[in-house]
Design a protein around this motif. Sequence first.
Motif, short mmCIF file in Angstrom:
data_model
loop_
_atom_site.label_atom_id
_atom_site.label_comp_id
_atom_site.label_asym_id
_atom_site.label_seq_id
_atom_site.Cartn_x
_atom_site.Cartn_y
_atom_site.Cartn_z
N LYS A 50 0.79 -1.22 0.00
CA LYS A 50 0.00 0.00 0.00
C LYS A 50 0.83 1.27 0.00
N ASP A 51 0.12 2.35 -0.38
CA ASP A 51 0.72 3.67 -0.27
C ASP A 51 0.56 4.15 1.17
N ARG A 52 1.48 5.05 1.54
CA ARG A 52 1.42 5.60 2.88
C ARG A 52 0.86 7.01 2.80
N VAL A 53 -0.18 7.28 3.59
CA VAL A 53 -0.78 8.62 3.60
C VAL A 53 -0.52 9.24 4.96
N GLN A 54 -0.02 10.50 4.92
CA GLN A 54 0.19 11.23 6.16
C GLN A 54 -0.67 12.47 6.14
N ILE A 55 -1.42 12.69 7.20
CA ILE A 55 -2.19 13.93 7.24
C ILE A 55 -1.87 14.70 8.51
N GLU A 64 -3.50 8.05 -3.97
CA GLU A 64 -3.95 9.23 -4.70
C GLU A 64 -5.46 9.21 -4.92
N GLU A 65 -6.00 8.03 -5.12
CA GLU A 65 -7.46 7.95 -5.31
C GLU A 65 -8.20 8.08 -3.99
N PHE A 66 -7.49 7.78 -2.91
CA PHE A 66 -8.15 7.84 -1.61
C PHE A 66 -8.26 9.27 -1.10
N VAL A 67 -7.29 10.10 -1.47
CA VAL A 67 -7.23 11.46 -0.93
C VAL A 67 -8.55 12.25 -1.08
N SER A 88 -0.03 14.21 2.64
CA SER A 88 1.01 13.74 1.73
C SER A 88 0.85 12.25 1.50
N VAL A 89 1.09 11.85 0.25
CA VAL A 89 0.97 10.45 -0.10
C VAL A 89 2.33 9.96 -0.54
#
Lengths: 282, 335
Positions: B236-241, B276-279, B294-295
């Motif tokens: 998976k991609d890592r998403v940081q918010i 990117e699609e999740f953002v 950030s992704v």
Amino acid sequence: MSIVPVSVVDDSRSHDLRGVKVVWQRELIRFGQDRMRIVTSLVQPVLYLFVLGTGLSTLTKGSVEGLSYRKIIFPGVLAMSTMFTAMFSSISIVWDREFGFLREMLVAPVRRGALVTGKALGGATTATIQGCIVLAMAGAVGIPYNPVLILVLLGEMLLLSFTMTAVGMVMAVRVKQIQSVMGLMQMITMPLLFLSGALFPLGGLPTWLRVVTRLNPLTYVVNPMRHIVFDHLNMSAELRNKITPPITWWGWHVPVGLQVLVVAVMGLLALAFATQQFNKAE
Amino acid sequence: MNKTLLPDPTAAVSARGLVKQYGDFRAVDGIDLDVRPGETFGFLGPNGAGKSTTIKMLCTLLEPTGGHAVVAGYDVVSQRGSVRQNIGLVFQDPTLDGYLSAAQNLKFHAELYGVPKSVVNTRMQQVMEMVGLWERKDARVDTFSGGMKRRLEIARGLLHSPRVLFLDEPTVGLDPQTRSSIWGYIEELKQREDITIFLTTHYMDEAEHCDRIAIMDQGRIVVLDTPAALKASVGKDRVQIGTRNDAAAIALLKERFDLDAEVNDGHVQFSVADGEEFVPNLFNNIDLGIRSVSVSRPSLDDVFMAYTGRTIRDAEQSATDKLRSSPLLAAGRRR
């Protein structure tokens, strides 16, 4: 824009010739750019001719039986200058290796022999051009500008520089570091010069040294060059023989034609050897 | 993968059981691969994995100890000249003559490769325009920047219309902006020329430009697939918010998306399949109180780790040690 299709010709001989020519052209372009080298490599012959030549003249009381020492060493200095330029031009292989350009040549679909030949012809051309500048000083030491004399000298210079570039390449192909190759050239050029008859007649040398002079390609160029120069000066045959004794093999006089051949064969052998080393070095 | 013993002559590049041995060290340990004509194929892996050694064998610069390879339909050992005629090479290290102008460098190449005289000038203009250097054609190469030199090398590699272009680390040593501009030129070249590109790289993000990638480690191909498939397989991609209230955001992410988020480095962090699609989903949930997003994609390190169980840094370290302990290899490398 549409793509220009490039279909590559499969005639390997004309292809190799193009390789020889373009390597030669590059040597000339590089030589033309390096004005500094042209000037600095004039220093040595001028020193020999006008400083050493003049200095030694005082020892021999101004002349050898009416002949100035400058005139005597002029053909030798001409050969020396040509030889040095030729040998040092072969160092460009080491530079090319260091800066990566050699790789561009080595991966091309051209025979190594074509690359080596192009380099040798390039070195021969540039060294001869360099020699011409020294040749132009002939008048300053009192040697006439005779067309036949100049043509013969040019031919000898071309032959010598081709052979010496090839000899230089045999070393430059295998040595990877510029410092080592510089040292190696220095170590080799001086003995070649001293044992060629360029600065003094070879008659008085001990036998083992005389053998070395017979293996030295420079000997076979300096001798005819001196002869043709002295032919155009007013001097007795006796004196000419004294300052330029003929080259002999076990007592046999080697004719000029054979001398030319010896130098050419040495050059071609060196070229073949350099090519072989080049193939191995990959 | 096709496992027959002989390479496929219809492929742009084909290798079977390719081996390079230095003393008792196998730099390349039995490689099988087929690159389709027109494909952009990437070799990924740490330094010392055997990428460059493999490329050198394919380019006829090194003779294989074992196995067979065919490039553009020609055998790399018995038909060296034909292989060389049909490939373009761009090395890691520059191979230009700095004392010559850009045009003189290309002219030299055209002569060595026997490009017909009638097309040399047109073709030169074409490849130099492609890399945006036509205006600088008469400038001496030693006045060029690193990026310009690399572009010129690419143009030169294309000059004789090779069927396969080998790019060994085409962007190594360049700043990020120049790197992306180089990729811009490579993308354009894929559009304009009928060519197969075979490249090596360190960077996962650069591998995105490839149709397929082979990951190499310790002289072997560990896995070979499309970049998307590779990444999907790693996960998976890592998403940081960045949020106004981390604890509340974590609770909301669990409740609405069933995500296990945690605080890391002052940010709320979680993993999703396609970042990117999740953002956009995040922004439909204003109450999360998002200040920044950030992704990050799985890195080569992540992919590499997943397939080899080690990090790239460890792999490079052990490759260097092997290099040092093998004098024969060290001597071979120096050339």
